[in-house]
Design a protein around this motif. Sequence first.
Motif, mmCIF file in Angstrom:
data_model
loop_
_atom_site.group_PDB
_atom_site.id
_atom_site.type_symbol
_atom_site.label_atom_id
_atom_site.label_comp_id
_atom_site.label_asym_id
_atom_site.label_seq_id
_atom_site.Cartn_x
_atom_site.Cartn_y
_atom_site.Cartn_z
ATOM 1 N N LEU A 368 2.684 6.705 -1.523
ATOM 2 C CA LEU A 368 1.489 6.529 -2.346
ATOM 3 C C LEU A 368 0.232 6.393 -1.492
ATOM 4 O O LEU A 368 -0.851 6.823 -1.894
ATOM 5 C CB LEU A 368 1.631 5.289 -3.239
ATOM 6 C CG LEU A 368 2.572 5.399 -4.438
ATOM 7 C CD1 LEU A 368 2.628 4.077 -5.188
ATOM 8 C CD2 LEU A 368 2.161 6.520 -5.378
ATOM 9 N N SER A 369 0.362 5.808 -0.314
ATOM 10 C CA SER A 369 -0.797 5.630 0.560
ATOM 11 C C SER A 369 -1.048 6.829 1.468
ATOM 12 O O SER A 369 -2.059 6.868 2.174
ATOM 13 C CB SER A 369 -0.625 4.372 1.417
ATOM 14 O OG SER A 369 0.544 4.466 2.218
ATOM 15 N N ILE A 370 -0.162 7.803 1.450
ATOM 16 C CA ILE A 370 -0.339 9.008 2.266
ATOM 17 C C ILE A 370 -0.837 10.176 1.424
ATOM 18 O O ILE A 370 -1.717 10.937 1.842
ATOM 19 C CB ILE A 370 0.983 9.392 2.961
ATOM 20 C CG1 ILE A 370 1.357 8.339 4.010
ATOM 21 C CG2 ILE A 370 0.876 10.762 3.614
ATOM 22 C CD1 ILE A 370 0.343 8.177 5.122
ATOM 23 N N ILE A 371 -0.288 10.328 0.207
ATOM 24 C CA ILE A 371 -0.703 11.434 -0.667
ATOM 25 C C ILE A 371 -2.162 11.237 -1.074
ATOM 26 O O ILE A 371 -2.524 10.182 -1.608
ATOM 27 C CB ILE A 371 0.198 11.495 -1.919
ATOM 28 C CG1 ILE A 371 1.645 11.769 -1.505
ATOM 29 C CG2 ILE A 371 -0.286 12.572 -2.889
ATOM 30 C CD1 ILE A 371 2.640 11.691 -2.651
ATOM 31 N N PRO A 376 -6.448 6.633 -2.177
ATOM 32 C CA PRO A 376 -7.654 5.796 -2.272
ATOM 33 C C PRO A 376 -7.403 4.411 -2.845
ATOM 34 O O PRO A 376 -8.099 3.463 -2.496
ATOM 35 C CB PRO A 376 -8.572 6.623 -3.182
ATOM 36 C CG PRO A 376 -8.170 8.035 -2.943
ATOM 37 C CD PRO A 376 -6.686 7.965 -2.762
ATOM 38 N N VAL A 377 -6.427 4.271 -3.746
ATOM 39 C CA VAL A 377 -6.125 2.947 -4.288
ATOM 40 C C VAL A 377 -4.909 2.319 -3.610
ATOM 41 O O VAL A 377 -4.861 1.105 -3.378
ATOM 42 C CB VAL A 377 -5.910 3.002 -5.820
ATOM 43 C CG1 VAL A 377 -7.201 3.287 -6.532
ATOM 44 C CG2 VAL A 377 -4.855 4.032 -6.195
ATOM 45 N N ALA A 378 -3.909 3.138 -3.265
ATOM 46 C CA ALA A 378 -2.673 2.596 -2.689
ATOM 47 C C ALA A 378 -2.883 2.059 -1.276
ATOM 48 O O ALA A 378 -2.349 1.001 -0.932
ATOM 49 C CB ALA A 378 -1.580 3.666 -2.689
ATOM 50 N N MET A 379 -3.650 2.773 -0.452
ATOM 51 C CA MET A 379 -3.869 2.295 0.919
ATOM 52 C C MET A 379 -4.706 1.021 0.920
ATOM 53 O O MET A 379 -4.465 0.103 1.717
ATOM 54 C CB MET A 379 -4.549 3.379 1.756
ATOM 55 C CG MET A 379 -4.779 2.981 3.212
ATOM 56 S SD MET A 379 -3.243 2.509 4.081
ATOM 57 C CE MET A 379 -2.556 4.125 4.445
ATOM 58 N N GLN A 391 0.031 5.485 10.388
ATOM 59 C CA GLN A 391 -0.007 5.760 8.956
ATOM 60 C C GLN A 391 -1.445 5.754 8.450
ATOM 61 O O GLN A 391 -1.837 6.590 7.624
ATOM 62 C CB GLN A 391 0.815 4.725 8.194
ATOM 63 C CG GLN A 391 2.304 4.800 8.437
ATOM 64 C CD GLN A 391 3.085 3.830 7.582
ATOM 65 O OE1 GLN A 391 2.602 3.351 6.554
ATOM 66 N NE2 GLN A 391 4.317 3.529 7.977
ATOM 67 N N LEU A 392 -2.235 4.834 8.959
ATOM 68 C CA LEU A 392 -3.633 4.737 8.560
ATOM 69 C C LEU A 392 -4.406 5.984 8.977
ATOM 70 O O LEU A 392 -5.156 6.564 8.189
ATOM 71 C CB LEU A 392 -4.252 3.487 9.187
ATOM 72 C CG LEU A 392 -5.616 3.025 8.675
ATOM 73 C CD1 LEU A 392 -5.576 2.773 7.184
ATOM 74 C CD2 LEU A 392 -6.064 1.782 9.420
ATOM 75 N N VAL A 393 -4.203 6.414 10.222
ATOM 76 C CA VAL A 393 -4.893 7.619 10.727
ATOM 77 C C VAL A 393 -4.448 8.847 9.953
ATOM 78 O O VAL A 393 -5.275 9.679 9.548
ATOM 79 C CB VAL A 393 -4.618 7.786 12.232
ATOM 80 C CG1 VAL A 393 -5.179 9.122 12.718
ATOM 81 C CG2 VAL A 393 -5.219 6.635 13.024
ATOM 82 N N LEU A 394 -3.133 8.975 9.716
ATOM 83 C CA LEU A 394 -2.613 10.130 8.981
ATOM 84 C C LEU A 394 -3.186 10.183 7.573
ATOM 85 O O LEU A 394 -3.582 11.249 7.087
ATOM 86 C CB LEU A 394 -1.086 10.053 8.921
ATOM 87 C CG LEU A 394 -0.380 11.144 8.100
ATOM 88 C CD1 LEU A 394 -0.660 12.525 8.681
ATOM 89 C CD2 LEU A 394 1.125 10.883 8.029
ATOM 90 N N SER A 395 -3.259 9.032 6.914
ATOM 91 C CA SER A 395 -3.776 8.982 5.549
ATOM 92 C C SER A 395 -5.257 9.367 5.500
ATOM 93 O O SER A 395 -5.684 10.117 4.611
ATOM 94 C CB SER A 395 -3.586 7.571 4.974
ATOM 95 O OG SER A 395 -4.054 7.495 3.649
#
Length: 436
Positions: A368-371, A376-379, A391-395
């Motif tokens: 949810l935090s990558i797609i 925008p809400v999940a991360m 994960q943060l950079v990839l998102s």
Amino acid sequence: MNNIFLITKREFLTQVKKKSFIILTLLAPILIIGFGAVIGLMFKANESHNTIEVIDHSGIFQGQLKSNDKLTYLFVPTVTEKAKVDQLKGNETVDGILILPQLSNQNFDHLQKESRLIVNTKIGFETKQRIVSDITNVIKKEKMKKLGIAENQLLSLDKSFELKTINVSEDNKEDNDLTFGVKTGLSMILMYVTFMFIIIYGVRVMRSVLEEKNNRVVEIIISSVKPFELMMGKILGVTLVALTQFTIWIAMSVVGALVLNTGFSSLQDNIPGGNEEMMNKLDMTQVATQISHSLLELNFPLIIFVFIVFFLLGYIFYSSIYAAIGSAVDNETETQQFTLFAILPLMLGMYGSFSLMNNPDGPLGFWLSIIPFTSPVAMIARIPFGVPVWQLVLSIVLLLGTTVFMIFLAGKIYRVGILMYGNKATLKELWKWIRG
């Protein structure tokens, strides 16, 4: 860029000069507080005080059932049972009669089976549960006496085991329940603010585009600027409007909190016994200190950075969709068939994020935090709990790339749709505009 700046300035000034904006900005916090106060008064007004007469054949409940501000127990002689029951109907001073049978041979099962509450009005669930709880506590004490257990011994047996949790991945910080609660609260607030921001101001972009299209003002504007510049100017202009509104609300909230805190402290000092009673029930100062300590332990620079990045990228991503929708239709009724595509992914991300509170690093939280449609809400929901840097950079990279691509697609739809009138847009038509 100069044209985009001019359109952004025009959109911003047009919105903030409206009386509706000024009134809503100033009154919205007051209305929200007032609405909450009205809800509280409604609950307060619906509270009831019940008077229950108690006929105690066992004799063990006398003086043990304690009255409070919502429930009054009146013990009456057992010989008056029949008369009291016969006179209950129509009795406006008593709401019910609690009949507790004789306790024989410590047979508490028989006591429970034969006990009954006779009422002449509707008794609320909370009142009934309070009566049950009071009876249960008395029976519990009687069983303790029978077993020879002192009350302090029972309290010792019921004392829960507190397990200290040390997280080695967070520099051996202690992760207690209060810290987790603070993270959860912050996570939900940031997530909900982002969700509402995108929905409310994304729709505002769509309506602004639709209004200018229907007024044919856009035909004059695009004679001087490109459609893409007009679309981006509108999105950025509404973004500044929203940020201005939120800044004012935050400032009002801070000032209001300071005023209310000072006023509440003065009021509390003037209430006889108010401080003493509250402090006996709950050490508010200690709780506030623990919450403040938990907040200070969070990585706020990172949280603020992530919030701003996903906040803005998510808004621009979905606003471009709303702008495309506004340009493709002729009235607000037709927007319903397309706005669903923008709302559903956001709702999926928000409601799916509620499950992240129990397992922020689980597979659902990761995807949810990558797609880009849900990130925008999940991360933002995950960030207070800590997210691996990769994960943060990839998102961010995926969301940034998808946002640029969405702006490109929306621009192609906007370029054709803004000048189309009387032609109902379909998905097939939109695909042609994108390919054209």
